[in-house]
Design a protein around this motif. Structure first.
Motif, mmCIF file in Angstrom:
data_model
loop_
_atom_site.group_PDB
_atom_site.id
_atom_site.type_symbol
_atom_site.label_atom_id
_atom_site.label_comp_id
_atom_site.label_asym_id
_atom_site.label_seq_id
_atom_site.Cartn_x
_atom_site.Cartn_y
_atom_site.Cartn_z
ATOM 1 N N ARG A 1 -6.690 -10.374 -2.407
ATOM 2 C CA ARG A 1 -6.682 -8.692 -3.157
ATOM 3 C C ARG A 1 -6.019 -7.123 -1.684
ATOM 4 N N ALA A 2 -5.020 -7.165 -1.443
ATOM 5 C CA ALA A 2 -4.872 -6.665 -1.003
ATOM 6 C C ALA A 2 -5.845 -5.344 -1.089
ATOM 7 N N GLU A 3 -7.080 -4.664 -0.466
ATOM 8 C CA GLU A 3 -7.473 -3.079 -0.212
ATOM 9 C C GLU A 3 -7.068 -2.127 0.251
ATOM 10 N N VAL A 4 -6.233 -1.948 1.478
ATOM 11 C CA VAL A 4 -5.553 -1.370 1.682
ATOM 12 C C VAL A 4 -4.013 -2.146 2.961
ATOM 13 N N SER A 5 -3.130 -1.352 2.559
ATOM 14 C CA SER A 5 -1.948 -1.992 2.976
ATOM 15 C C SER A 5 -1.516 -1.928 4.857
ATOM 16 N N ALA A 6 -1.186 -3.512 5.321
ATOM 17 C CA ALA A 6 -1.638 -3.450 6.397
ATOM 18 C C ALA A 6 -1.479 -4.890 6.636
ATOM 19 N N THR A 7 -0.914 -5.279 8.319
ATOM 20 C CA THR A 7 -0.356 -6.989 8.393
ATOM 21 C C THR A 7 -1.703 -7.522 8.264
#
Ligand code: FES
Ligand code: FES
Length: 81
Positions: A52-58
């Motif tokens: 689950r992506a907690e933040v938008s990032a690479t």
């Protein structure tokens, strides 16, 4: 217990979107690396791992399938096989 296939010698850098779920391919047989395409169903008991992506990032997802911190690359791909 089945053995993962080494899908790549290096990690996959993917831009993830905050709040979105991703299913990392743990078996190495997916044609949609680094993510699961259902191919594990014919390859034994390995299942995908949810991220689950907690933040938008690479994010660097493991491609060698030997990481000690799935689904993320931990540098294990540099170890000799
Ligand atoms: Fe698997 Fe880096 S690609 S540990
Ligand atoms: Fe590899 Fe689903 S295709 S875990």
């Amino acid at each position: 217990m089945s053995t993962p296939v080494r899908a790549s010698d290096t990690p996959f850098a993917v831009q993830v979107v905050q709040g979105k779920d991703y299913w990392w391919c743990a078996c190495g047989r997916s044609k949609a690396q680094p993510f699961c395409d259902g191919s594990h169903r014919t390859a034994g008991d390995i299942r995908p791992v949810k991220f689950r992506a907690e933040v938008s990032a690479t994010v660097s997802f493991c491609g060698c399938k030997a990481t000690g911190n799935p689904p993320l690359c931990d540098g294990s791909h540099t170890r000799p096989t």
